[in-house]
Scaffold this motif. Structure first.
Motif, short mmCIF file in Angstrom:
data_model
loop_
_atom_site.label_atom_id
_atom_site.label_comp_id
_atom_site.label_asym_id
_atom_site.label_seq_id
_atom_site.Cartn_x
_atom_site.Cartn_y
_atom_site.Cartn_z
N SER A 232 -24.85 -9.17 -26.37
CA SER A 232 -24.53 -8.55 -24.56
C SER A 232 -24.83 -9.03 -23.56
CB SER A 232 -25.36 -6.89 -25.24
OG SER A 232 -24.86 -6.17 -24.39
N ALA A 233 -26.41 -9.16 -23.27
CA ALA A 233 -26.23 -9.84 -21.85
C ALA A 233 -25.59 -10.67 -21.74
CB ALA A 233 -28.23 -9.80 -22.14
N TYR A 234 -25.60 -12.38 -22.82
CA TYR A 234 -24.63 -13.01 -22.98
C TYR A 234 -23.12 -12.89 -22.49
CZ TYR A 234 -24.64 -17.98 -24.24
OH TYR A 234 -24.18 -19.62 -24.35
N THR A 235 -23.21 -12.51 -23.29
CA THR A 235 -20.76 -11.66 -23.03
C THR A 235 -20.94 -11.25 -21.84
OG1 THR A 235 -21.43 -9.73 -24.72
CG2 THR A 235 -20.98 -12.19 -25.14
N LEU A 236 -21.45 -10.44 -21.30
CA LEU A 236 -21.46 -9.53 -20.10
C LEU A 236 -20.83 -10.88 -18.79
CD1 LEU A 236 -23.39 -7.03 -19.50
CD2 LEU A 236 -21.54 -6.89 -19.48
N VAL A 237 -20.97 -11.52 -18.82
CA VAL A 237 -21.11 -12.96 -18.18
C VAL A 237 -19.71 -13.15 -18.30
CG1 VAL A 237 -22.03 -15.35 -17.29
CG2 VAL A 237 -23.55 -13.81 -18.37
N TYR A 238 -19.25 -13.80 -19.39
CA TYR A 238 -17.78 -13.54 -19.82
C TYR A 238 -17.00 -12.88 -19.47
CZ TYR A 238 -13.92 -13.32 -22.39
OH TYR A 238 -12.42 -13.58 -22.33
N ALA A 239 -17.75 -11.09 -19.35
CA ALA A 239 -16.80 -10.25 -18.63
C ALA A 239 -16.54 -10.80 -17.58
CB ALA A 239 -16.90 -9.30 -19.12
N ARG A 240 -17.56 -10.77 -16.88
CA ARG A 240 -17.67 -10.56 -15.30
C ARG A 240 -17.03 -12.25 -15.05
NH1 ARG A 240 -23.85 -9.86 -14.60
NH2 ARG A 240 -23.57 -7.69 -15.67
N ARG A 241 -16.75 -12.86 -15.57
CA ARG A 241 -15.89 -14.37 -15.24
C ARG A 241 -14.77 -13.71 -15.69
NH1 ARG A 241 -16.44 -18.15 -11.46
NH2 ARG A 241 -15.08 -19.60 -12.09
N CYS A 242 -14.00 -13.29 -16.30
CA CYS A 242 -13.00 -12.31 -16.49
C CYS A 242 -12.30 -12.10 -15.36
CB CYS A 242 -12.29 -11.82 -18.03
SG CYS A 242 -12.39 -12.87 -19.69
N GLU A 243 -13.23 -11.31 -14.51
CA GLU A 243 -12.42 -9.80 -13.17
C GLU A 243 -11.99 -11.43 -12.33
OE1 GLU A 243 -11.78 -6.76 -13.08
OE2 GLU A 243 -12.45 -7.54 -15.38
N PHE A 244 -13.00 -12.64 -11.98
CA PHE A 244 -12.73 -13.22 -11.71
C PHE A 244 -11.53 -13.96 -11.40
CE2 PHE A 244 -17.33 -13.21 -10.27
CZ PHE A 244 -17.03 -12.88 -9.18
N GLU A 245 -10.95 -14.14 -12.61
CA GLU A 245 -9.90 -14.99 -13.24
C GLU A 245 -8.69 -14.24 -12.65
OE1 GLU A 245 -9.73 -16.92 -16.51
OE2 GLU A 245 -11.52 -18.50 -16.38
N ALA A 246 -8.61 -12.68 -12.91
CA ALA A 246 -7.59 -12.12 -13.23
C ALA A 246 -7.19 -11.81 -11.78
CB ALA A 246 -8.33 -10.52 -14.05
N ASP A 247 -8.08 -12.16 -10.16
CA ASP A 247 -8.56 -11.99 -9.13
C ASP A 247 -7.64 -13.21 -8.39
OD1 ASP A 247 -10.22 -9.55 -9.35
OD2 ASP A 247 -11.25 -9.73 -8.46
N ALA A 248 -7.88 -14.33 -9.17
CA ALA A 248 -6.93 -15.42 -8.59
C ALA A 248 -5.64 -15.37 -9.06
CB ALA A 248 -7.78 -16.60 -9.59
N VAL A 249 -5.05 -14.67 -10.89
CA VAL A 249 -3.74 -15.06 -10.96
C VAL A 249 -3.03 -13.47 -9.65
CG1 VAL A 249 -1.98 -13.28 -13.09
CG2 VAL A 249 -4.14 -15.17 -13.30
N ALA A 250 -3.50 -12.71 -8.98
CA ALA A 250 -3.00 -11.84 -8.63
C ALA A 250 -2.94 -12.27 -7.04
CB ALA A 250 -3.92 -10.65 -8.50
N ALA A 251 -4.12 -12.77 -6.82
CA ALA A 251 -3.77 -14.04 -5.09
C ALA A 251 -2.37 -14.54 -5.43
CB ALA A 251 -4.86 -14.52 -4.96
N GLU A 252 -2.78 -15.25 -6.76
CA GLU A 252 -1.37 -16.43 -6.93
C GLU A 252 -0.17 -15.47 -6.78
OE1 GLU A 252 -0.25 -19.30 -10.11
OE2 GLU A 252 -2.22 -18.95 -10.17
N LEU A 253 0.01 -14.34 -7.42
CA LEU A 253 1.39 -14.30 -7.55
C LEU A 253 2.02 -12.64 -5.82
CD1 LEU A 253 1.51 -13.01 -11.04
CD2 LEU A 253 2.78 -14.81 -10.10
N THR A 254 0.47 -12.36 -5.56
CA THR A 254 0.98 -12.31 -4.22
C THR A 254 0.31 -13.15 -2.67
OG1 THR A 254 -1.55 -10.46 -4.35
CG2 THR A 254 0.84 -9.67 -5.20
#
Length: 625
Positions: A232-254
């Motif tokens: 659980s602790a190990y995969t939370l790092v992945y979950a947080r990284r997903c948020e940064f990547e999705a933010d980058a997608v939002a910035a790219e489209l706006t």
């Protein structure tokens, strides 16, 4: 059942492992991904061994019985335990995923919304969104539901919060939508949901083993807990990284400024709506007998006509800057996400409500439907609060006519409490101080006095609140008050101290709740010491359960402070008592007790016979009278 110390130890290990995984990802991403793949493979192997081991043992026992049937008498309890353990283990592995239900929108109603959605889908090449739902939360998200279990074939649901659409403009809403679809474009949803369900299966297996009284199962539980917590602790790092990547997608489209402003807007506007609209709305129950009929129309007008005051914006942004990531957070702090977009947190008031643009003419119908549902949901609680307040008002008027020197303890307390409620301009602090002077050992009085002093920025309140912390039921509120105060005083050491105490209390509270909700064979009991009136009330509550021949009540001996836990043991009458009949009688007894007092029910027959006999030995007879 876990103690608060065990829960605290698990929390500490989880936080340490999460920090180590974060450092590994930052220093060597390739090694992190390799570790994740190995963890998943090890997890499936461990899961298989956990389920198959008791199954193989059961097969071996059955094989031995074929050759030596006499062993059944010696192994009877072990066989029953193995059957029960295998049943619950297999049941825990089935994680059913239901397609979300809610207020459904369609393209005919909201063509602008679906046109925006289609444009973003085309740009990102994401799968079909099968349904769009609207709810009353201040949030947005895409939920992927596997229709074929482990084989996938996902049903995609976009959920949008109506309050969110009423407080952000179209550009900011587009960034929010692009962020959520960005998860799909990077396949975060499918992989993330798969990891989540895998983790959930392990946690369910762990709960089964945690509640088993046999030492072998508990030993296995300790091994699995460490693995599941680490995963659980190990995969939370992945979950947080997903948020940064999705933010980058939002910035790219706006754009980066728009994506950053959307992140800040959701933080500021959610806090503002709670403080300036929802809390005052619920306070209207003090004076109005029925809940507001057109609440969402009022919310729409409020967000159109009002703006967040500059002082509140400053306060909300300061809170945003202070927030640190917690061990169990799947989202990074907003300030880190804004910084990753190379922006600074700034408040940009919306230029036009996204709800007006995207929902169009359908908005009026939506507001009417949401208002009706909100009114129906809150009607009972609203009316109960209003009636209680009217009773308090009458009591206040009665107490005010009495001689101050003749007031009882309860009357003095109510005088202070109700003066503060009905005469906010009066200085109720004087009355609370008078109550404390006369009853210095009353911890609730200490808490309220300390809270009111800190509200006036009087540091003497710290001493009163520290004393009130001795009362278990007050600890959560004490910690919240002191954390807020020390944050305002810029005292990081004391802030951290009381935040730590809050976490410790939360762990203890979880243990106390679990202890009061479950019964184990190892539990001990004592006499309930109920008076004749309470016993008579329990007796009448059982009269409607015809199958009950006799009943007793005892009190469970618990480790954690809190209200007593009463347990009723019933004896089912009749020549033949099947397990089904016993279970039905237990359920009927629990149903009959629902208006008497909170109780747990067992029987002296069937699967709870051992517990029932314990209670019969020490309990008070309640049926027949």
């Amino acid at each position: 059942m876990l103690s608060s110390a065990e829960i605290a130890a698990r929390r500490h290990r989880h936080a340490r492992w999460s920090e180590q995984a974060q450092q590994l990802f930052e220093q060597n991403p390739a090694r992190y991904w390799t570790g994740l793949a190995l963890l998943i493979a090890a997890g499936y192997l461990l899961l298989t061994l956990t389920v198959m081991t008791p199954l193989l043992v059961l097969v071996a026992v059955v094989a031995a019985l074929i050759f030596k049937p006499i062993l059944f008498l010696l192994l009877k309890k072990a066989i029953i335990f193995l059957f029960a353990l295998i049943y619950w283990l297999f049941k825990s592995l089935w994680v059913k995923a239901e397609i979300p239900q809610g207020y459904l929108l369609n393209e005919q109603q909201c063509p602008a919304l679906f046109a925006e959605l289609q444009a973003l889908r085309k740009s990102l090449r994401v799968p079909t969104i099968h349904q769009v739902l609207l709810d009353g939360s201040y949030n947005a998200g895409v939920i992927q539901t596997p229709r074929l279990g482990l084989l996938g074939w996902y049903h995609n649901t976009l959920v949008l919060g109506l309050p969110l659409l009423l407080t952000v403009d179209t550009a900011q809403a587009r960034a929010v939508l692009a962020h959520e679809l960005g998860h799909l474009s990077r396949n975060h949803g499918a992989f993330g949901n798969w990891v989540y369900r895998l983790r959930l299966r392990w946690w369910r297996v762990l709960m089964v083993l945690d509640n088993a009284s046999e030492s072998g199962a508990r030993g296995l539980a300790q091994t699995i807990e460490r693995f599941v917590s680490y995963f659980s602790a190990y995969t939370l790092v992945y979950a947080r990284r997903c948020e940064f990547e999705a933010d980058a997608v939002a910035a790219e489209l706006t754009s980066k400024p728009v994506a950053a402003s959307a992140l800040v807007a959701t933080h500021v506007s959610a806090s503002w709506l709670d403080d300036a609209f929802w809390q005052p709305t619920y306070r209207r129950a003090d004076h109005e007998a029925e809940p507001v009929a057109d609440i969402y129309q009022q919310l729409r007008a409020f967000t159109q006509q009002q703006s967040v005051p500059a002082a509140d914006v400053e306060r909300y942004l300061a809170a945003l800057q202070r927030r640190q990531v917690e061990a169990f957070d799947s989202h990074p702090p907003t300030r880190e996400r804004v910084a990753a977009l190379e922006q600074i947190p700034q408040w940009q008031p919306p230029t036009q409500q996204a709800a007006e643009r995207w929902l169009g003419p359908a908005l009026d119908t939506v507001l009417n439907d949401f208002s009706r549902q909100w009114r129906q949901y809150h009607a009972e609680g609203w009316q109960s609060h209003h009636q209680s307040l009217q009773a308090d008002r009458e009591r206040y008027q009665a107490i005010r006519t009495m001689d101050d020197h003749a007031l009882s303890k309860d009357e003095q307390w109510d005088l202070a409490r109700l003066t503060e409620r009905f005469q906010p301009d009066a200085d109720a602090l004087v009355l609370y101080q008078r109550f404390h002077d006369q009853y210095p050992d009353d911890l609730t009085g200490q808490f309220v006095l300390g809270q009111r002093l800190l509200a006036k920025n009087d540091g003497r309140g710290v001493e009163y609140l520290t004393k009130a912390y001795e009362e278990f039921a007050l600890r959560e509120a004490v910690c919240a008050c002191l954390v807020d105060y020390f944050i305002g005083q810029a005292d990081s050491e004391q802030t951290e101290r009381w935040e730590r105490r809050a976490r410790e209390h939360h762990d203890a509270l979880r243990s106390a709740q679990a202890e009061r909700a479950t019964l184990l064979k190892t539990d001990s009991f004592e006499s309930a010491n109920l008076d004749a009136e309470a016993l008579q009330q329990l007796h009448y509550s059982l009269l409607q359960t015809a199958a009950i021949k006799r009943a007793w009540v005892a009190r469970k001996i618990v480790r954690h402070p809190g209200p007593p836990v009463h347990v009723i043991a019933i004896e089912v009458g009749g020549f033949f008592t099947s397990n089904g009949k016993v279970q039905a009688a237990m359920q009927a007894a629990a149903h009959g007790m629902r208006n008497s007092m909170p109780v747990l029910v067992v029987a002296t027959q069937g699967g709870t016979a051992e517990l029932g006999r314990k209670i019969k030995l020490v309990g008070q007879a309640i049926y027949p009278a």
